[in-house]
Enzyme design. Structure first.
Site, PDB file in Angstrom:
ATOM      1  N   LYS A 109       0.840  -1.188   0.000  1.00  0.00           N
ATOM      2  CA  LYS A 109       0.000   0.000   0.000  1.00  0.00           C
ATOM      3  C   LYS A 109       0.880   1.244   0.000  1.00  0.00           C
ATOM      4  CE  LYS A 109      -3.631   2.071   2.957  1.00  0.00           C
ATOM      5  NZ  LYS A 109      -4.408   1.836   4.201  1.00  0.00           N
ATOM      6  N   SER A 180      -8.996   1.671   3.027  1.00  0.00           N
ATOM      7  CA  SER A 180      -8.243   2.462   2.068  1.00  0.00           C
ATOM      8  C   SER A 180      -7.184   1.657   1.310  1.00  0.00           C
ATOM      9  CB  SER A 180      -7.557   3.627   2.809  1.00  0.00           C
ATOM     10  OG  SER A 180      -6.703   3.139   3.824  1.00  0.00           O
ATOM     11  N   SER A 204      -9.381  -1.231   6.929  1.00  0.00           N
ATOM     12  CA  SER A 204      -8.829  -0.886   5.615  1.00  0.00           C
ATOM     13  C   SER A 204      -8.126  -2.021   4.899  1.00  0.00           C
ATOM     14  CB  SER A 204      -7.861   0.302   5.751  1.00  0.00           C
ATOM     15  OG  SER A 204      -8.542   1.445   6.169  1.00  0.00           O
TER      16      SER A 204
END
Length: 521
Positions: A109, A180, A204
């Site tokens: 990420k 996210s 997330s």
């Protein structure tokens, strides 16, 4: 745009440029006019002292092993190579060649530092920043033989992804991926990468895994180091973990990177040096006690409830004892989470996402880049959290934050009492499948509604308590993935993975996780 090629030792403003009277007025400080000249002189001398210190002390080198030579390749994906907008950048970084992740491709990420690769956290103002060190999770993955292939797009985070580069759900571009760690889940499900490590501060990892049809693991709090990982949430919520297509891939990834790290001040003395979740992965679940959490099904969509209860029945046929469980506090956790999220948003607005007051290594260029970005830009979603943080501080003067932190042990104990009767708790990961894409949610305005809309109802409680949680695909409803969540005792991550593996091996998991061809139907 930020660039970390500039001289890190220069001051942002020279003493001659800094008008102390103007700063005092901006801060609401009442200083007598006759004091101002001496105050200005004192500030000037202090800034000069700091300038001399910075001139004499070059930024310290990163911790040993966190920078490797020959890793500066940056390959930007062409549009036709990234149709689902999963990637921020691509690279090829070879690991040790041996270990648990040998032969596996791994991505991260875009809140996780990978030396020589851009780190933007989804903020345009950081587009030119290149990380100069590896996060601990990156270093350990490389030591275990992984090949690092790139950074994945963040959805939400500190900034708002441009609509043209928003990750798309592999099952339906009209539906949300969840956030996210959206790019991570999309890259895994579309087959671009074997494992992607994300961050989970409220769901997330698990929500994108659930809505895109992947396995997502939020480990026990502190089990995986957060050093080198940028977070926009309270650090007591921070978790780092893998997203993968299979349980065994998630287990190998977790085992490869887990364990104590002296550079991570979040970790306690209870974090082991390493873990073994693979040896007993296939040992089965005969006699395992699994509780279907009543409160976890409140408000669930009918199609989701059907597949989650079907998954529970599969585990029952595999040898587990499945019956109802109840933890009333599960429905009471939003208020303390609001207090922590709101106040921490305010704190990080001032101190920066990497925080202060810990004995660890602070990357000077990254600290400055993040603080510049925060000063220059407040994303649309951030405006509400900043406002709510300020409102909370003015209304309660920090008391809400203190009480919320102090209430955590009582909530932990509530779940732990359930674990006296059960080995695991089972519930839907999210109460509904991926919703249709819509405009940004006004975070923190009517927090319970926002939490429900974002899919946090069953995920956020375990960021607060720190219990390990595993999201596993178990079916589809109207063509969209359905996922169930297993939650276990602290540091019993291996048992979650063993139960997840038992489910995976008891069903046609390939069919459950298959992505339909665009021409199908």
């Amino acid at each position: 745009m930020w660039t970390n090629q500039a001289d890190e030792r220069r001051p942002l403003v020279s003493p001659a440029q800094l008008d102390v009277a103007a700063v005092a007025a901006e801060l609401g400080l009442d200083l007598a006019r006759e004091e101002m000249r001496s105050v200005q002189a004192g500030v000037d001398r202090n800034l000069a002292l700091l300038g001399e210190f910075l001139a004499d002390h070059a930024p310290s080198d990163p911790p040993s092993g966190s920078v490797r030579d020959g890793r500066r390749t940056r390959l930007l994906p062409a549009a036709d190579d990234d149709p689902l907008n999963a990637w921020l950048s691509r690279c090829s970084i070879s690991g040790s060649g041996t270990g648990l992740l040998s032969g596996s491709t791994v991505s991260f990420k875009d809140t996780i530092a990978v030396a020589g690769v851009p780190l933007t956290c989804g903020v345009e103002e950081m587009d030119d920043y290149v990380a100069e060190f590896d996060a601990t999770v990156v270093r350990r993955a490389l030591e275990e033989g992984a090949t690092v292939v790139g950074k994945n797009t963040v959805l939400g985070g500190f900034g708002e992804v441009d609509a043209g580069h928003r990750p798309q759900n592999p099952h339906s571009p009209d539906h949300l991926t969840g956030g996210s760690s959206a790019g991570s889940a999309v890259a895994v499900v579309s087959g671009d990468v074997d494992v992607s490590f994300g961050g989970d501060q409220g769901g997330s990892i698990r929500i994108p895994a659930a809505w895109c049809g992947a396995v997502g693991m939020k480990p026990t709090f502190g089990l995986v180091s957060s050093f080198g990982v940028v977070s926009g949430a309270d650090q007591s919520f921070d978790h780092v973990g893998p997203i993968a297509r299979t349980v065994q891939d998630a287990a190998a990834a977790l085992q490869a990177v887990a364990g104590y790290d002296p550079l991570d001040p979040r970790q306690g003395r209870d974090v082991p040096t390493n873990i073994d979740v693979l040896t007993q992965l296939g040992d089965g679940i005969s006699g395992l006690r699994i509780g279907l959490l009543d409160e976890g099904f409140v408000g669930v969509d009918e199609g989701v409830a059907y597949w989650v209860r079907t998954a529970a029945a599969v585990l029952g046929r595999a040898g587990a004892e499945v019956c109802k469980a109840s933890v009333p506090q599960h429905l009471q956790v939003l208020a303390p989470c609001l207090a922590l999220d709101a106040e921490s948003a305010r704190f990080m607005r001032e101190a920066g996402p990497l925080g202060v007051a810990s004995r660890t290594w602070y990357p000077p260029s990254l600290v400055e880049a993040l603080n510049r970005a925060w000063a220059d830009h407040v994303a649309e979603a951030q405006k509400y959290s900043v406002l709510m943080g300020e409102a909370t501080r003015r209304a309660y003067r920090g008391r809400a934050y203190a009480v919320a932190q102090n209430a955590r042990p009582a909530f932990v104990a509530a779940y732990d009492r359930a674990f006296e009767d059960f080995d695991l708790l089972l519930m839907p990961t999210t109460l509904f499948t991926a919703p249709l894409s819509a405009g940004p949610v006004r975070t923190f305005l009517d927090f319970p509604t926002v939490a429900h809309t974002l899919g946090l109802t069953n995920t956020l409680p375990f960021n607060y308590t720190g219990h390990p949680a595993l999201a596993i695909p178990c079916g589809t409803s109207d063509g969209l993935p359905v996922s169930f969540q297993l939650v276990g005792r602290m540091f019993d991550d291996g048992l979650l993975l063993r139960a997840g593996y038992a489910f995976q091996e008891s069903v046609d998991f390939d069919a459950i996780t298959a992505v339909a061809s665009p021409d199908a139907g």
